[in-house]
Design a protein around this motif. Structure first.
Motif, PDB file in Angstrom:
ATOM      1  N   ALA A   3       1.527   0.788  -6.295  1.00 38.71           N
ATOM      2  CA  ALA A   3       1.932  -0.372  -5.592  1.00 38.71           C
ATOM      3  C   ALA A   3       1.506  -1.709  -5.944  1.00 38.71           C
ATOM      4  O   ALA A   3       0.546  -1.746  -6.897  1.00 38.71           O
ATOM      5  N   ASN A   4       2.198  -2.783  -5.419  1.00 46.11           N
ATOM      6  CA  ASN A   4       1.843  -3.897  -5.932  1.00 46.11           C
ATOM      7  C   ASN A   4       0.602  -4.624  -5.311  1.00 46.11           C
ATOM      8  O   ASN A   4       0.007  -5.335  -5.735  1.00 46.11           O
ATOM      9  N   ASN A   5       0.308  -4.213  -3.994  1.00 46.83           N
ATOM     10  CA  ASN A   5      -0.879  -4.332  -3.348  1.00 46.83           C
ATOM     11  C   ASN A   5      -1.710  -3.362  -2.484  1.00 46.83           C
ATOM     12  O   ASN A   5      -0.858  -2.350  -2.477  1.00 46.83           O
ATOM     13  N   LEU A   6      -2.709  -3.501  -2.011  1.00 45.67           N
ATOM     14  CA  LEU A   6      -3.399  -2.492  -1.268  1.00 45.67           C
ATOM     15  C   LEU A   6      -2.728  -2.133   0.028  1.00 45.67           C
ATOM     16  O   LEU A   6      -2.992  -1.017   0.240  1.00 45.67           O
ATOM     17  N   MET A   7      -2.343  -3.088   0.790  1.00 44.57           N
ATOM     18  CA  MET A   7      -1.718  -2.969   1.984  1.00 44.57           C
ATOM     19  C   MET A   7      -0.455  -2.052   1.838  1.00 44.57           C
ATOM     20  O   MET A   7      -0.284  -0.829   2.650  1.00 44.57           O
ATOM     21  N   GLU A   8       0.361  -1.943   0.811  1.00 44.33           N
ATOM     22  CA  GLU A   8       1.555  -1.322   0.895  1.00 44.33           C
ATOM     23  C   GLU A   8       1.269   0.057   0.156  1.00 44.33           C
ATOM     24  O   GLU A   8       1.567   0.929   0.612  1.00 44.33           O
ATOM     25  N   ALA A   9       0.148   0.308  -0.698  1.00 48.77           N
ATOM     26  CA  ALA A   9      -0.420   1.681  -1.028  1.00 48.77           C
ATOM     27  C   ALA A   9      -0.711   2.206   0.353  1.00 48.77           C
ATOM     28  O   ALA A   9      -0.592   3.427   0.280  1.00 48.77           O
ATOM     29  N   GLN A  10      -1.523   1.588   1.029  1.00 44.10           N
ATOM     30  CA  GLN A  10      -2.002   2.134   2.232  1.00 44.10           C
ATOM     31  C   GLN A  10      -0.759   2.792   3.323  1.00 44.10           C
ATOM     32  O   GLN A  10      -1.072   3.731   3.825  1.00 44.10           O
ATOM     33  N   ILE A  11       0.031   1.954   3.313  1.00 46.57           N
ATOM     34  CA  ILE A  11       1.320   2.212   4.229  1.00 46.57           C
ATOM     35  C   ILE A  11       1.767   3.671   3.381  1.00 46.57           C
ATOM     36  O   ILE A  11       2.036   4.560   4.217  1.00 46.57           O
ATOM     37  N   VAL A  12       1.934   3.873   2.352  1.00 49.06           N
ATOM     38  CA  VAL A  12       2.526   5.070   1.500  1.00 49.06           C
ATOM     39  C   VAL A  12       1.595   6.114   1.662  1.00 49.06           C
ATOM     40  O   VAL A  12       1.982   7.444   2.229  1.00 49.06           O
ATOM     41  N   LEU A  13       0.408   6.006   1.554  1.00 50.30           N
ATOM     42  CA  LEU A  13      -0.495   6.906   1.855  1.00 50.30           C
ATOM     43  C   LEU A  13      -0.711   7.446   3.158  1.00 50.30           C
ATOM     44  O   LEU A  13      -0.656   8.690   3.580  1.00 50.30           O
ATOM     45  N   ASP A  14      -0.711   6.658   4.334  1.00 46.60           N
ATOM     46  CA  ASP A  14      -0.611   7.020   5.622  1.00 46.60           C
ATOM     47  C   ASP A  14       0.937   7.860   5.839  1.00 46.60           C
ATOM     48  O   ASP A  14       0.754   8.861   6.573  1.00 46.60           O
ATOM     49  N   MET A  15       1.861   7.157   5.549  1.00 42.15           N
ATOM     50  CA  MET A  15       3.205   8.211   5.588  1.00 42.15           C
ATOM     51  C   MET A  15       3.067   9.528   5.025  1.00 42.15           C
ATOM     52  O   MET A  15       3.318  10.354   5.706  1.00 42.15           O
ATOM     53  N   LEU A  16       2.430   9.719   3.730  1.00 53.29           N
ATOM     54  CA  LEU A  16       2.290  10.926   3.533  1.00 53.29           C
ATOM     55  C   LEU A  16       1.432  11.763   3.969  1.00 53.29           C
ATOM     56  O   LEU A  16       1.502  13.003   4.337  1.00 53.29           O
TER      57      LEU A  16
ATOM     58  N   HIS B  97       0.678  11.527   7.399  1.00 55.27           N
ATOM     59  CA  HIS B  97       1.364  11.824   8.559  1.00 55.27           C
ATOM     60  C   HIS B  97       2.451  12.975   8.196  1.00 55.27           C
ATOM     61  O   HIS B  97       2.693  13.712   9.225  1.00 55.27           O
ATOM     62  N   ALA B  98       2.833  13.099   6.858  1.00 60.49           N
ATOM     63  CA  ALA B  98       3.878  14.257   6.959  1.00 60.49           C
ATOM     64  C   ALA B  98       3.003  15.429   6.260  1.00 60.49           C
ATOM     65  O   ALA B  98       3.478  16.314   5.820  1.00 60.49           O
ATOM     66  N   LEU B  99       1.565  15.522   6.494  1.00 62.03           N
ATOM     67  CA  LEU B  99       0.794  16.454   6.165  1.00 62.03           C
ATOM     68  C   LEU B  99       0.606  16.656   4.769  1.00 62.03           C
ATOM     69  O   LEU B  99       0.815  17.818   4.254  1.00 62.03           O
ATOM     70  N   ILE B 100       0.882  15.711   3.857  1.00 62.70           N
ATOM     71  CA  ILE B 100       0.633  15.709   2.524  1.00 62.70           C
ATOM     72  C   ILE B 100      -0.648  15.073   2.150  1.00 62.70           C
ATOM     73  O   ILE B 100      -0.646  13.917   2.237  1.00 62.70           O
ATOM     74  N   PRO B 101      -1.609  16.040   1.882  1.00 60.24           N
ATOM     75  CA  PRO B 101      -2.902  15.379   1.532  1.00 60.24           C
ATOM     76  C   PRO B 101      -2.910  14.413   0.123  1.00 60.24           C
ATOM     77  O   PRO B 101      -2.282  14.750  -0.818  1.00 60.24           O
ATOM     78  N   ALA B 102      -3.329  13.155   0.200  1.00 63.25           N
ATOM     79  CA  ALA B 102      -3.135  12.175  -0.819  1.00 63.25           C
ATOM     80  C   ALA B 102      -4.121  11.528  -0.924  1.00 63.25           C
ATOM     81  O   ALA B 102      -5.170  11.368   0.013  1.00 63.25           O
ATOM     82  N   GLN B 103      -4.394  10.571  -2.115  1.00 67.76           N
ATOM     83  CA  GLN B 103      -5.686  10.051  -2.417  1.00 67.76           C
ATOM     84  C   GLN B 103      -5.207   8.506  -2.910  1.00 67.76           C
ATOM     85  O   GLN B 103      -4.403   8.555  -3.731  1.00 67.76           O
ATOM     86  N   LEU B 104      -6.047   7.699  -2.458  1.00 72.79           N
ATOM     87  CA  LEU B 104      -5.824   6.081  -3.264  1.00 72.79           C
ATOM     88  C   LEU B 104      -6.725   5.970  -4.088  1.00 72.79           C
ATOM     89  O   LEU B 104      -8.028   5.880  -3.841  1.00 72.79           O
ATOM     90  N   PHE B 105      -6.373   5.452  -5.294  1.00 76.45           N
ATOM     91  CA  PHE B 105      -7.204   5.101  -6.488  1.00 76.45           C
ATOM     92  C   PHE B 105      -6.798   3.706  -6.836  1.00 76.45           C
ATOM     93  O   PHE B 105      -5.762   2.812  -6.461  1.00 76.45           O
TER      94      PHE B 105
ATOM     95  N   TYR C  59      -3.407  -1.802 -10.609  1.00 74.72           N
ATOM     96  CA  TYR C  59      -2.375  -1.680  -9.348  1.00 74.72           C
ATOM     97  C   TYR C  59      -2.965  -0.310  -8.455  1.00 74.72           C
ATOM     98  O   TYR C  59      -3.354   0.615  -9.013  1.00 74.72           O
ATOM     99  N   PRO C  60      -3.079  -0.530  -7.235  1.00 79.14           N
ATOM    100  CA  PRO C  60      -3.413   0.578  -6.195  1.00 79.14           C
ATOM    101  C   PRO C  60      -2.355   1.710  -6.624  1.00 79.14           C
ATOM    102  O   PRO C  60      -1.174   1.475  -6.887  1.00 79.14           O
ATOM    103  N   GLU C  61      -2.990   2.943  -6.757  1.00 76.27           N
ATOM    104  CA  GLU C  61      -2.188   4.315  -6.974  1.00 76.27           C
ATOM    105  C   GLU C  61      -2.342   5.336  -5.972  1.00 76.27           C
ATOM    106  O   GLU C  61      -3.498   5.260  -5.559  1.00 76.27           O
ATOM    107  N   VAL C  62      -1.487   5.888  -5.572  1.00 70.87           N
ATOM    108  CA  VAL C  62      -1.109   6.948  -4.464  1.00 70.87           C
ATOM    109  C   VAL C  62      -1.119   8.228  -5.215  1.00 70.87           C
ATOM    110  O   VAL C  62      -0.233   8.111  -6.067  1.00 70.87           O
ATOM    111  N   TRP C  63      -1.940   9.320  -5.097  1.00 70.45           N
ATOM    112  CA  TRP C  63      -2.021  10.312  -6.000  1.00 70.45           C
ATOM    113  C   TRP C  63      -1.859  11.418  -4.752  1.00 70.45           C
ATOM    114  O   TRP C  63      -2.693  11.415  -3.823  1.00 70.45           O
ATOM    115  N   ILE C  64      -0.980  12.630  -5.105  1.00 71.51           N
ATOM    116  CA  ILE C  64      -0.926  13.521  -4.235  1.00 71.51           C
ATOM    117  C   ILE C  64      -1.963  14.792  -4.576  1.00 71.51           C
ATOM    118  O   ILE C  64      -2.190  14.886  -5.839  1.00 71.51           O
TER     119      ILE C  64
END
Length: 120
Positions: free
Chosen positions: A7-20, A22-30, A47-52
């Motif tokens: 993501a370009n910023n932390l807010m965007e990464a958090q949105i994606v993390l929450d969406m995943l 919400h779809a029962l896909i465990p993920a982590q923010l780095f 850059y903030p990264e979302v990992w499944i």
């Protein structure tokens, strides 16, 4: 574990993390605190990264992110029916409480917009 989004910023990464999640896909923010190291390390490494967590969720997660990225950017806002917080109308989940925004209706214009980035 597999990186699915940068993501370009932390807010965007958090949105994606929450969406995943919400779809029962465990993920982590780095890299949520790595922005302070910019200048000492290459900016792309901060850059903030979302990992499944489960590699088997990767394709389903990519589809969710691709669908998120195709939602047109808009200047309208919607209020969350649970907490009342303002959200850009292209959000599917409230940024504040995580509630689904499917039933909320768009209201007055706002300056909110987001830029999205999917890992290839």
């Amino acid at each position: 574990m597999k990186k699915i989004y940068s993501a370009n910023n932390l807010m965007e990464a958090q949105i994606v993390l929450d969406m995943l999640e919400h779809a029962l896909i465990p993920a982590q923010l780095f890299n949520q605190h790595a922005q302070g190291g910019m200048g000492d390390i290459p900016f792309t490494h901060a850059y903030p990264e979302v990992w499944i967590i489960r590699d088997t969720d990767y394709e389903r997660g990519r589809k969710i992110i691709q669908q998120y990225e195709t939602i047109p950017q808009t200047n309208t806002i919607i209020n969350c029916s649970v907490c009342g917080e303002e959200n850009p109308s292209n959000f599917q989940l409230c940024w504040h409480c995580g509630n689904g925004l499917e039933t909320a209706t768009p209201q007055s214009p706002s300056a909110h917009a987001s830029h999205k980035n999917i890992e290839k």
